[in-house]
Design a protein around this motif. Structure first.
Motif, PDB file in Angstrom:
ATOM      1  N   THR A  50      23.222 -38.289  82.295  1.00 46.41           N
ATOM      2  CA  THR A  50      23.418 -38.021  80.872  1.00 46.41           C
ATOM      3  C   THR A  50      24.270 -36.771  80.703  1.00 46.41           C
ATOM      4  N   TYR A  51      24.938 -36.695  79.554  1.00 49.27           N
ATOM      5  CA  TYR A  51      25.798 -35.561  79.255  1.00 49.27           C
ATOM      6  C   TYR A  51      25.836 -35.418  77.734  1.00 49.27           C
ATOM      7  N   SER A  52      25.794 -34.199  77.239  1.00 52.05           N
ATOM      8  CA  SER A  52      25.956 -33.965  75.807  1.00 52.05           C
ATOM      9  C   SER A  52      26.774 -32.698  75.598  1.00 52.05           C
ATOM     10  N   GLU A  53      27.489 -32.670  74.473  1.00 45.33           N
ATOM     11  CA  GLU A  53      28.352 -31.536  74.190  1.00 45.33           C
ATOM     12  C   GLU A  53      28.601 -31.442  72.687  1.00 45.33           C
ATOM     13  N   THR A  54      28.790 -30.223  72.197  1.00 45.06           N
ATOM     14  CA  THR A  54      29.200 -29.999  70.813  1.00 45.06           C
ATOM     15  C   THR A  54      30.722 -30.052  70.775  1.00 45.06           C
TER      16      THR A  54
END
Length: 160
Positions: A91-95
């Protein structure tokens, strides 16, 4: 307007409302690399294409993407998940957009505006993982509302 035209318009609108899935679109298909996507937002599809499938394996490649915004994007967040055999393996998340933190040219766009981009994209990875898998991508705004959502099917048999 004639009655037949009205009936035709109503049936088309009912069919569109009754449809629960968008079609699967081909991003690219070459000998050893295939990428498809399907919008997972039941109310909106979008367009995405690349110049050449083999360009994806390079560091930077050109894309074309377009959609009409159903929600404003003062803030924008992305969540990605790599799914293999039904299990999330990465998984990966970013603003992407936020106060004093805007990585994209369309940060600040309003609901109803046409969003389009044609130009280079850098994935920030050295190679695309081999095998068959799904990449689930979801963009949400400051209200946690889905701005865009897609499931990408990747079939990569390239030998690096």
């Amino acid at each position: 307007m004639k009655t037949s035209n009205v009936l035709l318009l109503i049936s088309v609108l009912l069919y569109i409302n009754a449809s629960t899935e968008w079609p699967t679109h081909t991003v690219c298909k070459e000998d050893n690399l295939e990428i498809y996507y399907k919008s997972c937002d039941p109310q909106q599809d979008f367009s995405l294409s690349i110049d050449c499938c083999s360009d994806i394996t390079s560091h930077t490649f050109n894309i074309r993407a377009a959609m009409v915004l159903r929600h404003s994007i003062k803030e924008l967040y992305i969540k990605l998940a790599m799914i293999m055999n039904g299990k999330t393996v990465l998984t990966y998340s970013e603003t992407l957009c936020g106060p004093g933190h805007s990585k994209l040219i369309f940060c600040g766009k309003k609901k109803g505006e046409h969003l389009s981009y044609e130009g280079p994209v850098t994935l920030g990875i050295k190679e695309i993982p081999q095998g068959d898998y799904t990449i689930s991508a979801k963009l949400t705004n400051e209200d946690h509302v889905t701005v865009a959502c897609a499931d990408f099917t990747v079939k990569n048999y390239l030998d690096y």
